[in-house]
Design a protein around this motif. Structure first.
Motif, PDB file in Angstrom:
ATOM      1  N   LEU A   1       0.855  -1.181   0.000  1.00  0.00           N
ATOM      2  CA  LEU A   1       0.000   0.000   0.000  1.00  0.00           C
ATOM      3  C   LEU A   1       0.893   1.235   0.000  1.00  0.00           C
ATOM      4  N   HIS A   2       0.750   2.052  -1.035  1.00  0.00           N
ATOM      5  CA  HIS A   2       1.495   3.298  -1.127  1.00  0.00           C
ATOM      6  C   HIS A   2       0.576   4.445  -0.693  1.00  0.00           C
ATOM      7  N   VAL A   3       0.919   5.109   0.379  1.00  0.00           N
ATOM      8  CA  VAL A   3       0.170   6.260   0.867  1.00  0.00           C
ATOM      9  C   VAL A   3       0.827   7.510   0.287  1.00  0.00           C
ATOM     10  N   VAL A   4       0.064   8.284  -0.457  1.00  0.00           N
ATOM     11  CA  VAL A   4       0.615   9.410  -1.219  1.00  0.00           C
ATOM     12  C   VAL A   4       0.028  10.715  -0.699  1.00  0.00           C
ATOM     13  N   GLU A   5       0.901  11.597  -0.226  1.00  0.00           N
ATOM     14  CA  GLU A   5       0.498  12.915   0.255  1.00  0.00           C
ATOM     15  C   GLU A   5       1.107  13.978  -0.658  1.00  0.00           C
ATOM     16  N   SER A   6       0.261  14.698  -1.358  1.00  0.00           N
ATOM     17  CA  SER A   6       0.746  15.621  -2.386  1.00  0.00           C
ATOM     18  C   SER A   6       1.653  16.701  -1.833  1.00  0.00           C
ATOM     19  N   GLY A   7       1.318  17.238  -0.683  1.00  0.00           N
ATOM     20  CA  GLY A   7       2.141  18.290  -0.108  1.00  0.00           C
ATOM     21  C   GLY A   7       1.780  19.665  -0.640  1.00  0.00           C
ATOM     22  N   PRO A   8       2.482  20.689  -0.192  1.00  0.00           N
ATOM     23  CA  PRO A   8       2.108  22.076  -0.515  1.00  0.00           C
ATOM     24  C   PRO A   8       2.446  22.505  -1.932  1.00  0.00           C
ATOM     25  N   ALA A   9       3.232  21.730  -2.669  1.00  0.00           N
ATOM     26  CA  ALA A   9       3.661  22.150  -4.002  1.00  0.00           C
ATOM     27  C   ALA A   9       2.898  21.449  -5.121  1.00  0.00           C
ATOM     28  N   VAL A  10       1.831  20.752  -4.791  1.00  0.00           N
ATOM     29  CA  VAL A  10       1.059  20.030  -5.806  1.00  0.00           C
ATOM     30  C   VAL A  10      -0.428  20.287  -5.579  1.00  0.00           C
ATOM     31  N   GLU A  11      -1.110  20.758  -6.622  1.00  0.00           N
ATOM     32  CA  GLU A  11      -2.556  20.903  -6.541  1.00  0.00           C
ATOM     33  C   GLU A  11      -3.213  19.536  -6.665  1.00  0.00           C
ATOM     34  N   PRO A  12      -4.394  19.334  -6.073  1.00  0.00           N
ATOM     35  CA  PRO A  12      -5.082  18.046  -6.204  1.00  0.00           C
ATOM     36  C   PRO A  12      -5.323  17.696  -7.661  1.00  0.00           C
TER      37      PRO A  12
ATOM     38  N   GLN B   1      -1.998   4.400 -16.951  1.00  0.00           N
ATOM     39  CA  GLN B   1      -0.570   4.327 -16.692  1.00  0.00           C
ATOM     40  C   GLN B   1      -0.355   4.125 -15.208  1.00  0.00           C
ATOM     41  N   HIS B   2       0.667   3.350 -14.884  1.00  0.00           N
ATOM     42  CA  HIS B   2       0.979   3.146 -13.475  1.00  0.00           C
ATOM     43  C   HIS B   2       1.341   4.488 -12.866  1.00  0.00           C
ATOM     44  N   PRO B   3       0.736   4.838 -11.738  1.00  0.00           N
ATOM     45  CA  PRO B   3       0.940   6.182 -11.187  1.00  0.00           C
ATOM     46  C   PRO B   3       2.317   6.423 -10.583  1.00  0.00           C
ATOM     47  N   LEU B   4       3.016   5.372 -10.135  1.00  0.00           N
ATOM     48  CA  LEU B   4       4.269   5.606  -9.427  1.00  0.00           C
ATOM     49  C   LEU B   4       5.340   6.246 -10.306  1.00  0.00           C
TER      50      LEU B   4
ATOM     51  N   LEU C   1       8.361  11.317 -11.811  1.00  0.00           N
ATOM     52  CA  LEU C   1       8.588  12.427 -12.726  1.00  0.00           C
ATOM     53  C   LEU C   1       8.223  13.756 -12.060  1.00  0.00           C
ATOM     54  N   ALA C   2       7.104  13.771 -11.374  1.00  0.00           N
ATOM     55  CA  ALA C   2       6.687  14.994 -10.690  1.00  0.00           C
ATOM     56  C   ALA C   2       7.738  15.441  -9.685  1.00  0.00           C
ATOM     57  N   ASP C   3       8.297  14.486  -8.949  1.00  0.00           N
ATOM     58  CA  ASP C   3       9.321  14.840  -7.967  1.00  0.00           C
ATOM     59  C   ASP C   3      10.576  15.395  -8.636  1.00  0.00           C
TER      60      ASP C   3
ATOM     61  N   LEU D   1      13.858  20.464  -9.360  1.00  0.00           N
ATOM     62  CA  LEU D   1      14.558  21.494 -10.130  1.00  0.00           C
ATOM     63  C   LEU D   1      14.348  22.882  -9.541  1.00  0.00           C
ATOM     64  N   TRP D   2      13.207  23.078  -8.897  1.00  0.00           N
ATOM     65  CA  TRP D   2      12.898  24.373  -8.274  1.00  0.00           C
ATOM     66  C   TRP D   2      13.067  24.307  -6.751  1.00  0.00           C
ATOM     67  N   ASP D   3      13.631  23.205  -6.268  1.00  0.00           N
ATOM     68  CA  ASP D   3      13.843  23.038  -4.832  1.00  0.00           C
ATOM     69  C   ASP D   3      12.538  23.167  -4.057  1.00  0.00           C
ATOM     70  N   ARG D   4      11.480  22.565  -4.583  1.00  0.00           N
ATOM     71  CA  ARG D   4      10.168  22.605  -3.961  1.00  0.00           C
ATOM     72  C   ARG D   4       9.939  21.329  -3.143  1.00  0.00           C
ATOM     73  N   PRO D   5       9.023  21.355  -2.181  1.00  0.00           N
ATOM     74  CA  PRO D   5       8.737  20.148  -1.394  1.00  0.00           C
ATOM     75  C   PRO D   5       8.277  19.001  -2.294  1.00  0.00           C
ATOM     76  N   LEU D   6       8.809  17.816  -2.061  1.00  0.00           N
ATOM     77  CA  LEU D   6       8.469  16.652  -2.871  1.00  0.00           C
ATOM     78  C   LEU D   6       7.180  16.006  -2.364  1.00  0.00           C
ATOM     79  N   ILE D   7       6.654  15.114  -3.178  1.00  0.00           N
ATOM     80  CA  ILE D   7       5.433  14.386  -2.830  1.00  0.00           C
ATOM     81  C   ILE D   7       5.767  13.341  -1.772  1.00  0.00           C
ATOM     82  N   GLY D   8       5.008  13.338  -0.677  1.00  0.00           N
ATOM     83  CA  GLY D   8       5.261  12.385   0.390  1.00  0.00           C
ATOM     84  C   GLY D   8       4.711  11.003   0.052  1.00  0.00           C
ATOM     85  N   ARG D   9       5.538   9.975   0.287  1.00  0.00           N
ATOM     86  CA  ARG D   9       5.098   8.606   0.005  1.00  0.00           C
ATOM     87  C   ARG D   9       5.540   7.676   1.139  1.00  0.00           C
ATOM     88  N   THR D  10       4.589   6.892   1.618  1.00  0.00           N
ATOM     89  CA  THR D  10       4.877   5.874   2.629  1.00  0.00           C
ATOM     90  C   THR D  10       4.422   4.534   2.089  1.00  0.00           C
TER      91      THR D  10
END
Length: 455
Positions: free
Chosen positions: A96-107, A425-428, A433-435, A440-449
């Motif tokens: 189970l991959h828990v994905v938290e977009s974080g402040p740098a990604v819109e839903p 397409q497989h989302p991972l 790619l998003a990360d 490149l802009w030193d923005r917070p990455l997408i959280g994954r557990t």
């Protein structure tokens, strides 16, 4: 307290997903996705067949309701929502991959994971930065008559409690703008406070009937600037501000001169417009449509005219969603990039079309081009994007982004970016790619557990 990072929190949902999708998860590589937020959820489960002739009952979906009770864990963790991937690993384990977009990604909209990537903190699309243009000679309409307005309203509302001059001055100080004479005249008759009506809905309706709208209290006056009309980058980047030479209302997202004073009963705001278009009048009444993200319609030339005539409708010009400012190259609109090329072009959207992938050479160097979206496989050479110097938003398929990344050619002018994912397409890998783009802009990455649920 439970957490979205604890396997136990997810076990009811995992059981339901596995039971509903045994065939899909049977082989290694099989996966499913979903999202749960505080107000809604989308989970890959099969709902039971309803009994013919009987309405759906709570017990029909009780298992699903129980499974999504992990929203309590969201609240405990201070999260608004979380996406997830359930996949079968090569050795048969369920991960189970828990994905938290974080402040740098819109839903996400088309995907539960990735909306626009916010590369520059606080940046907004160009239409949301646009201020009204000066219209020399803009004046009130001939119908504007504060004395007639006040006299008419006092006749209709003889028992109303009006605002004092001190209260009006306080509202002006709060808003940071002087209220026009007509608006002052209105609130001198009634300040439209609920407590003044003593809980009497009939009194409230009398005010609405007298004014021609659901009148906000003096304390409820506010400015409809661009920030009051938020929109995700994915959609806002495709908008454009266009005001024609005869337009009564400027085609803005919002304006510091739009003073909202009421509602039409359907969610659309009424405002006095102090920044009219070339064909309008200062102090005209406009309607801000809640279903649109840009522009406003004309209700009346003045507040006096609205109150005395009580017009039923309002008119808004069509949004500027066509050439030459916004161009869509696909089977339904323009047939080529050459047809889209124009010095005023701001937004270029390349969708599905017959024929070979297109070249961007015809639009290279255009001074106002700021948005480019292209579905996967639409571009003959993604590296031609280097010739588009003013891009602030770019949305491409994963392979096109990979070409730019490999060449070190991702435009540094970008404020936001999108990833066009068509088909399954497989989302991972998309998250990877998003990360890379965020990094490149030193923005917070997408959280994954990753949680191991075993076999």
């Amino acid at each position: 307290m439970s957490s979205i990072h604890d396997l136990a929190t997810w076990e009811p949902l995992l059981r339901l997903v596995r039971t509903s999708n045994e065939e899909r998860l049977a082989a290694p590589g099989g996966y499913l996705t979903g999202r749960i937020s505080l107000g809604s959820w989308s989970v890959p489960v099969q709902r039971p067949r309803l009994v013919p002739g009987r309405a759906a009952q709570v017990e029909d979906m009780q298992d699903e309701f129980t499974a999504v009770e992990l929203r309590d864990a969201l609240r405990a963790d201070g999260a608004k929502g979380v996406s997830f991937v359930v996949e079968t690993a090569a050795d048969g384990r369920t991960l189970l991959h828990v994905v938290e977009s974080g402040p740098a990604v819109e839903p996400g909209v088309m995907s539960p994971f990735v909306g626009a990537l916010l590369l520059v903190e606080g940046a907004v699309p160009e239409p949301w930065r646009r201020l009204p243009e000066e219209v020399p000679g803009a004046a009130p309409a001939p119908s504007a008559d504060p004395e007639l307005l006040e006299r008419t309203l006092r006749e209709r509302l003889p028992d109303a409690i009006g605002a004092t001059e001190e209260e009006i001055a306080a509202a002006e100080a709060r808003l940071g703008v002087a209220l026009p004479d007509e608006l002052k005249a209105l609130y001198r008759v009634t300040r439209a406070r609920w407590e003044d009506w003593g809980g009497d809905h009939a009194a409230e309706e009398r005010v609405s009937d007298a004014v021609g709208c659901e009148l906000f209290s003096l304390d409820g006056l506010h400015i409809a600037d661009a920030a009051s009309r938020p929109c995700p980058w994915r959609f806002a980047a495709d908008d454009a501000v266009v005001t024609t030479p005869d337009a009564a209302v400027q085609g803005l997202v919002g304006s510091p001169g739009w003073i909202v004073f009421g509602d039409n009963g359907g969610g659309d705001r009424l405002a006095v417009d102090l920044t009219p278009g070339p064909g309008g009048h200062k102090g005209q009444v406009i309607v801000i449509d809640h279903e649109r993200t840009i522009g406003a319609g004309l209700r009346a030339g003045s507040l006096t005219g609205m109150v005395t005539d009580l017009p039923d409708g309002w008119h808004q010009d069509r949004d500027a969603d066509g050439p030459p400012v916004v161009a869509r190259v696909n089977t339904h609109y323009l047939g080529s990039v050459e047809a889209a090329a124009h010095p005023e072009l701001e937004v270029l959207c390349i969708g599905w079309r017959k024929g070979a992938p297109v070249s961007l050479a015809p639009v290279a160097g255009l001074p106002r081009l700021r948005t480019l979206t292209a579905i996967p496989g639409a571009l003959a050479d993604p590296l031609e994007i280097a010739g588009l110097k003013g891009l602030e938003y770019l949305s491409l398929g994963p392979e096109e982004w990979r070409v730019l990344l490999a060449a070190g050619a991702v435009p540094r002018s970008l404020s936001a970016a999108g990833i066009e994912v068509h088909g399954e397409q497989h989302p991972l890998p998309v998250l990877d790619l998003a990360d890379e783009l965020l990094a490149l802009w030193d923005r917070p990455l997408i959280g994954r557990t990753v949680l191991d649920a075993g076999r």
